[in-house]
Structure formats: structure tokens, C-alpha cells
Scaffold this motif. Structure first.
Motif: not given
Ligand code: UT7
Length: 329
Positions: A235-242
Motif C-alpha cells: 500500500a505504501a509503495a502504491q502511494i509513493m509511486e503515484r
């Protein structure tokens, strides 16, 4: 025209006075301080004692402190969201009880039940009412009296959980700070691994459910652990990437306090160094819906306007997610 963002304009918390230490637990179940500390990071937790006091008792204290410190007239509050897995009653909602007790006479409200991810769900839900321009002041509360559903003879769960509540005041932000993005998910197939069997409509309370100890939390810790590590990091990776964020861009990770090892693994996967990870699990244990607002409250003085915070949580359901918040004061 600039987009209206919802931001946290104040945060406050309440934890009960009674401290349940690891050494006291050693006298109650077959456990020891070394095991608890090395497996979870927890040293002590707070327990709400006394007859007839539920989650609303702690939520009211948190909200009263919040209204006072932000100089907010309760009559200005338009909505109260209470995120809890241990409501005072099955119904009416604890949000309604709290709103009335703090004098929020012009508010409507309801509870959100998303286990340990509840505050994240509540924060993002409340934010939509601010972003739409429909409401101006919202209270989002996260709190639980976990001691009311814990079997203090079950060493697999009694060492983990504690009681506490925190509350945030949401308002519009004119300076571009506030909730920037969120990514939330749920998966009902997680039910067998973390649940409370009885007391709901499927299996109402009976002599049998009490005898079978079905009004307590059941947790298959190992399975939950694996899902928590994978999903919080994802979930954190999705937010960071976006949002084009690297570990260096993040001022603080504000993780649900379930287990220090889960938090460490999440931070490592995100490339966030230890010094940027906010932790207070050693003092409060896992307060379920209370962890994130209590963390923000504990570290409030350290936070600065414009800080990039990543909030991340995982809990029963399963529920999980992350949010990107620019601190507003
Ligand atoms: O916040 C909502 C989501 N919840 C979570 O994220 C919790 C996720 N799970 C966890 O945090 C961990 O799984 C626990 C802290 C609950 C347990 O840690 P673990 O490293 O997964 O331990 P385990 O359950 O695999 O147990 C290891 C050993 C077992 O003994 P054997 O079979 O190896 O002989 C347990 O019986 O530790 C034993 N054990 C204990 N020993 C002393 C289990 N609980 C205790 C205890 N004290 N309290």
C-alpha cells in the motif's frame, strides 16, 4: 481555482491511567518480558478500569482536549466519525454518544468499523466531505477499549492489545497541505484469521457462547503477520509511486502499531530510515483504532507544516491501506 484539501488542524489523545506491564502479565499467563519485547516491541499498555465505562469515555476525553487546544466551539462541529471495533453498544453509534457529551449539537455522525485500519478509513472518509466543500469542521476519532474483548488467559493476544483513543479536527486547508492521496483495500477472506465469533447477528450472545469464550479476540498471529508485512508495504509503495516520492522525500512514516517487527519490515521495504519511523508501541501496545491518532498526538510537537507523512495500517477484515498527508501546522 485551487483544489480544497482536508487537513488535520489539531490532534489530541487520551490513555487511561492504569499501566499493565510485561512483568504483571508474567504473573497472569505463561510469558516473559524478553519474549514480548523481542517479538512485539511492547513493554506496557494502558487499561481502562471501572464499571460502565466504554470507548466513548476515552473518546470524549480526547475530543474535549482537542476542542480546548484548538479553541473550537463544539457547536461548529458538523460531523463526528468514530472509528472503533469496541463500540459502547452494538447500536446506537458511539459517535452519537460522544457528539452529545461534548456538545456537538449541530453534528451528525456514525461509526466506522474497519478494525486496525479504521482511523485511516475514517480520515479519508471525513476528508471527502471537506474536499467537496459541503462541510467545514469534522471530528475523526479512533479508539478502542480492547481490554473488553481480550481473554487475559490467552497469551497469544493479551500481551498485544491496550486501550486508548485519539481525535483529529479536520478542516479545509488554503495552503496546499492536507490529505494528498490514499490507497485503501479490504479482503473478507481474512475473517478466519482475526475475528470475534459471537455477539453479532450471526451468533448472538448465549450461555453457550460465553462458556466457549467466543466473545474474545481470536488471532492466528503468524498468518496475520505475513499479510500485514506484505500488504502495508504494498500500500505504501502504491502511494509513493503515484506521488513520485522516494524514502528521502518522506519526513515520517506513521504506521499502525501492531508489532515493531511489522513496522520495521514496512519501513525497510519503503526505503525509510529508522529515525523517520514514529513509534510508541512500547508504551501503549496495539490500541487498534487508536494507534495512528495517538502517535500523531505523541509526536505533535515534532511535526512541522509541510512535512510529508505516510500513514499505513493493516487489520482485521482484512483491511489495509496507506495515506499521504502533508502536515498543516
Ligand atoms: O493489529 C492487527 C493485526 N495484527 C497483527 O498485525 C499481529 C500480527 N502477528 C504478530 O504480531 C505475531 O504473530 C505475534 C506477536 C502475535 C506472535 O509472534 P510470532 O513470532 O508469530 O510467534 P508465534 O505465534 O509463531 O509463536 C512462537 C512461539 C510458540 O511456541 P512454539 O510452538 O514455537 O513452542 C508460541 O506458543 O512462541 C509461543 N508464544 C509465546 N511465548 C511466550 C506465543 N505467545 C507467547 C507469549 N509468551 N505471549
Amino acid at each position: 481555482m485551487n483544489k480544497i484539501r482536508a487537513s488535520i488542524k489539531g490532534i489530541h489523545g487520551y490513555v487511561p491511567d492504569y499501566v499493565l506491564t510485561n512483568s504483571e502479565l508474567e504473573k497472569m499467563v505463561d510469558t516473559n518480558d524478553e519474549w514480548i519485547t523481542s517479538r512485539t516491541g511492547i513493554k506496557e499498555r494502558r487499561i481502562l478500569k471501572g464499571e460502565g465505562v466504554g470507548t466513548s469515555y476515552m473518546a470524549v476525553k480526547a475530543v474535549q482536549g482537542l476542542l480546548e487546544k484548538t479553541n473550537t466551539d463544539p457547536a461548529e462541529i458538523e460531523m463526528v466519525i468514530c472509528c472503533t471495533s469496541t463500540p459502547d453498544l452494538v447500536f446506537p453509534a458511539t459517535a452519537n454518544i460522544v457528539a452529545t457529551q461534548v456538545g456537538a449539537v449541530n453534528a451528525f455522525g456514525y461509526d466506522i468499523q474497519a478494525a486496525c485500519s479504521g482511523f485511516l478509513y475514517g480520515l479519508t472518509t471525513g476528508s471527502q466531505f471537506i474536499e467537496s466543500g459541503r462541510l467545514k469542521k469534522i471530528l475523526v476519532i479512533g479508539g478502542d477499549k480492547m481490554s473488553s474483548i481480550i481473554d487475559y488467559k490467552d497469551r497469544a493476544t493479551c500481551i498485544i492489545f491496550g486501550d486508548g483513543a485519539g481525535a483529529a479536527l479536520l478542516e479545509a486547508d488554503e495552503e496546499g497541505n492536507g490529505l494528498m492521496d490514499f490507497w485503501l483495500r479490504s479482503d473478507g477472506s481474512g475473517e478466519p484469521h482475526l475475528h470475534m465469533v459471537a455477539g453479532g447477528s450471526r451468533k448472538p450472545a448465549s450461555h453457550e457462547t460465553v462458556e466457549l469464550k467466543q466473545h474474545y479476540v481470536y488471532q492466528d498471529g503468524k498468518t496475520v503477520y505475513k499479510f500485514a508485512v506484505t500488504n502495508m508495504a504494498h500500500a505504501a509503495a502504491q502511494i509513493m509511486e503515484r506521488n513520485n516520492l522516494s524514502g528521502d522525500d518522506i519526513t515520517y512514516l506513521v504506521p499502525h502499531q501492531a508489532n515493531k517487527r511489522i513496522v520495521d519490515a514496512t519501513a525497510k521495504a519503503m526505503g525509510v530510515e529508522d529515525a523517520k519511523v514514529l513509534m510508541n508501541i512500547e508504551r501503549y501496545g496495539n490500541t487498534t483504532n487508536g494507534t495512528i491518532p495517538l502517535l500523531l498526538w505523541d509526536f505533535e510537537k515534532q511535526l512541522k507544516k509541510g512535512d510529508n507523512l505516510i500513514l499505513a495500517a493493516f487489520g482485521g477484515g482484512f483491511t489495509w491501506g496507506a495515506a499521504y498527508l502533508k502536515w498543516a501546522y
